[in-house]
Design an enzyme around this catalytic site. Sequence first.
Site, PDB file in Angstrom:
ATOM      1  N   THR A 103       0.829  -1.210   0.000  1.00  0.00           N
ATOM      2  CA  THR A 103       0.000   0.000   0.000  1.00  0.00           C
ATOM      3  C   THR A 103       0.864   1.261   0.000  1.00  0.00           C
ATOM      4  O   THR A 103       0.354   2.347  -0.259  1.00  0.00           O
ATOM      5  CB  THR A 103      -0.961   0.042   1.214  1.00  0.00           C
ATOM      6  OG1 THR A 103      -0.192  -0.054   2.413  1.00  0.00           O
ATOM      7  CG2 THR A 103      -1.977  -1.077   1.158  1.00  0.00           C
ATOM      8  N   LYS A 154      14.279  -6.938  20.923  1.00  0.00           N
ATOM      9  CA  LYS A 154      14.875  -7.618  22.078  1.00  0.00           C
ATOM     10  C   LYS A 154      16.342  -7.943  21.798  1.00  0.00           C
ATOM     11  O   LYS A 154      17.218  -7.697  22.642  1.00  0.00           O
ATOM     12  CB  LYS A 154      14.067  -8.897  22.353  1.00  0.00           C
ATOM     13  CG  LYS A 154      14.479  -9.682  23.562  1.00  0.00           C
ATOM     14  CD  LYS A 154      13.383 -10.686  23.893  1.00  0.00           C
ATOM     15  CE  LYS A 154      13.947 -11.907  24.585  1.00  0.00           C
ATOM     16  NZ  LYS A 154      14.305 -12.983  23.658  1.00  0.00           N
ATOM     17  N   TYR A 179      -8.433  -5.966  10.984  1.00  0.00           N
ATOM     18  CA  TYR A 179      -7.569  -4.842  11.391  1.00  0.00           C
ATOM     19  C   TYR A 179      -7.641  -4.657  12.898  1.00  0.00           C
ATOM     20  O   TYR A 179      -6.622  -4.626  13.589  1.00  0.00           O
ATOM     21  CB  TYR A 179      -8.045  -3.584  10.673  1.00  0.00           C
ATOM     22  CG  TYR A 179      -7.201  -2.352  10.915  1.00  0.00           C
ATOM     23  CD1 TYR A 179      -5.876  -2.284  10.487  1.00  0.00           C
ATOM     24  CD2 TYR A 179      -7.744  -1.235  11.543  1.00  0.00           C
ATOM     25  CE1 TYR A 179      -5.119  -1.144  10.691  1.00  0.00           C
ATOM     26  CE2 TYR A 179      -6.988  -0.084  11.743  1.00  0.00           C
ATOM     27  CZ  TYR A 179      -5.675  -0.044  11.317  1.00  0.00           C
ATOM     28  OH  TYR A 179      -4.927   1.100  11.520  1.00  0.00           O
TER      29      TYR A 179
END
Length: 322
Positions: A36, A106, A146
């Site tokens: 997108t 991490k 979503y």
Amino acid sequence: MKRVLITGAAGFLGSHLCDRFIKEGYYVIGMDNLITGDLKNIEHLFKHENFEFAHHDVSKFVFVPGELHYILHFASPASPIDYLKIPIQTLKVGSLGTHNLLGLAKAKKACMLIASTSEVYGDPVVHPQTENYWGNVNPVGPRGVYDEAKRFQEAITMAYHTFHGLDTKIVRIFNTYGPRMRLNDGRVLPAFIGQALRGEDLTIFGDGSQTRSFCYVDDLVEGIYRLLLSDYHQPVNIGNPSEITISQFAEEIIKLTGTNQKVVYKDLPVDDPKQRQPDITRAREILGWEPKVSRQDGLKITYDYFRSLSHEELYKSKHRFA
Ligand code: UDP
């Protein structure tokens, strides 16, 4: 020099974040799979020595060589039309993508900020929405892919914070607008301005009584920047509390464009929230932040951007995935 990874870098918000971090003197790695996003949004950064672009889908294992101090995860389809067309990718980037990036954060001992959304509140029954409200979401409705991906994203991010002691930040973004929004992404602002510029009627979904609260992109970026540098780990709403109905918004766009367009009414999409307005008390107290750009000023800048697009761009009204 601090190094920051921004995912969704070629998108509307991602590209503005890249600009801001470059301006602040960071080294920016912009990552995007370009489903997108559009390289046009960041091509001006390609010549910059502190910017590099990585074409990658974060739903797959993410590798970034060297040090990393911050990760901002902004990769996701973000308009209702987009996530209806690519529901599985939407779920994956919010869940698998977030997991991969948390793992990277991490390993690098980096601070991770995730782009959450007012959609976690669903069709809210508490108004305005405070961060303590848990929401009213339909998991199997069209927006579920979503909304639930973003809710999972918040949950796993908080788990990495509490279990691994990772430095994490969660921003809940309300409707935001500005230059580089995609004209054909289906969102109400580019839809209305595109229609006005093409001489078409403005399409109001439902009776237009549903409300939204629109925040100019520079204000949003400022709020995100402050949150990233804060030591606050709970979710923070960032948005502009100035609330209007979609009918009023259509009138504002007609006045702005001076085009005298008519409005036509179409069916309201399923689970379309009836009201949305951020309570930004937390952002005010913790970040000393509040929006500065009025809708009048922000819309003018945004309209000038859309007006500067080519004829071809303006008439490429068919959705990219259609
Ligand atoms: N909307 C509309 N006409 C359009 C596009 C959207 O009336 O051409 C409405 C939509 O139904 C919703 C509001 O405008 O109530 C905002 O829609 P958008 O897709 O921009 O974002 P949302 O806040 O729903 O995620």
